[in-house]
Design a protein around this motif. Sequence first.
Motif, PDB file in Angstrom:
ATOM      1  N   LEU A  24      14.888  14.723  -2.686  1.00  0.00           N
ATOM      2  CA  LEU A  24      15.146  15.674  -3.764  1.00  0.00           C
ATOM      3  C   LEU A  24      15.101  17.123  -3.268  1.00  0.00           C
ATOM      4  N   ASP A  25      15.854  17.934  -3.917  1.00  0.00           N
ATOM      5  CA  ASP A  25      15.817  19.388  -3.727  1.00  0.00           C
ATOM      6  C   ASP A  25      14.784  19.915  -4.731  1.00  0.00           C
ATOM      7  N   LEU A  26      13.521  19.815  -4.351  1.00  0.00           N
ATOM      8  CA  LEU A  26      12.425  20.113  -5.277  1.00  0.00           C
ATOM      9  C   LEU A  26      12.421  21.562  -5.759  1.00  0.00           C
ATOM     10  N   GLU A  27      12.738  22.482  -4.888  1.00  0.00           N
ATOM     11  CA  GLU A  27      12.723  23.899  -5.266  1.00  0.00           C
ATOM     12  C   GLU A  27      13.650  24.164  -6.457  1.00  0.00           C
ATOM     13  N   TRP A  49      25.279  18.705  -8.501  1.00  0.00           N
ATOM     14  CA  TRP A  49      23.894  18.691  -8.034  1.00  0.00           C
ATOM     15  C   TRP A  49      23.011  17.906  -9.009  1.00  0.00           C
ATOM     16  N   LEU A  50      23.208  18.149 -10.297  1.00  0.00           N
ATOM     17  CA  LEU A  50      22.423  17.458 -11.314  1.00  0.00           C
ATOM     18  C   LEU A  50      22.686  15.956 -11.281  1.00  0.00           C
ATOM     19  N   GLU A  51      23.948  15.561 -11.180  1.00  0.00           N
ATOM     20  CA  GLU A  51      24.286  14.136 -11.104  1.00  0.00           C
ATOM     21  C   GLU A  51      23.632  13.482  -9.891  1.00  0.00           C
ATOM     22  N   GLU A  52      23.704  14.150  -8.744  1.00  0.00           N
ATOM     23  CA  GLU A  52      23.097  13.608  -7.519  1.00  0.00           C
ATOM     24  C   GLU A  52      21.580  13.526  -7.651  1.00  0.00           C
ATOM     25  N   THR A  53      20.990  14.531  -8.251  1.00  0.00           N
ATOM     26  CA  THR A  53      19.540  14.548  -8.432  1.00  0.00           C
ATOM     27  C   THR A  53      19.098  13.415  -9.355  1.00  0.00           C
ATOM     28  N   ILE A  54      19.833  13.191 -10.418  1.00  0.00           N
ATOM     29  CA  ILE A  54      19.522  12.094 -11.341  1.00  0.00           C
ATOM     30  C   ILE A  54      19.606  10.754 -10.620  1.00  0.00           C
ATOM     31  N   LEU A  72      19.195  10.185  -7.415  1.00  0.00           N
ATOM     32  CA  LEU A  72      18.046  10.074  -6.509  1.00  0.00           C
ATOM     33  C   LEU A  72      16.775   9.717  -7.278  1.00  0.00           C
ATOM     34  N   LEU A  73      16.596  10.291  -8.436  1.00  0.00           N
ATOM     35  CA  LEU A  73      15.433   9.974  -9.269  1.00  0.00           C
ATOM     36  C   LEU A  73      15.476   8.520  -9.730  1.00  0.00           C
ATOM     37  N   LYS A  74      16.638   8.068 -10.155  1.00  0.00           N
ATOM     38  CA  LYS A  74      16.772   6.673 -10.588  1.00  0.00           C
ATOM     39  C   LYS A  74      16.456   5.700  -9.460  1.00  0.00           C
TER      40      LYS A  74
END
Length: 134
Positions: free
Chosen positions: A34-37, A18-23, A25-27
């Motif tokens: 994003l899964d903002l919650e 999840w963290l890798e995917e979120t990073i 998406l941010l990049k």
Amino acid sequence: MTITTNLKLLYENDDNLWLEETIELLKKRQFNQLDLENLIEELINLWKRDVAKVKGLLRQIIIHILLLQYWQVEYERNYRHWIGEIKTFRYDLNNHLTTNLINKLQEDLENIYQSAVDFMKIKPDLIIFLEKCP
């Protein structure tokens, strides 16, 4: 199922992925996916962890300074060790500090000092020291 929903499910099953995917998406600046919650929850937990870490390091520095200054019974046998601990904790603290964390430590200094004093009160034959942070 949307990407955000998939991320929420991923968070429950594999938080590293999840963290890798979120990073990623941010990049890519894909903020709407994003899964903002869970991202907000993780950022809050990260801040709490960082604050706890630097407060603990500062408390240890204060404890060892108090030991050096006030615990005469153990001084001769332990002062070199206490000095080494102070240097180590200071080094570790400096490696973790940011402007925000410095501000937080300044806000909480009296409470941190009081927790160090509370620890010191269990030491036998301890000369009384300042109850307020000097």
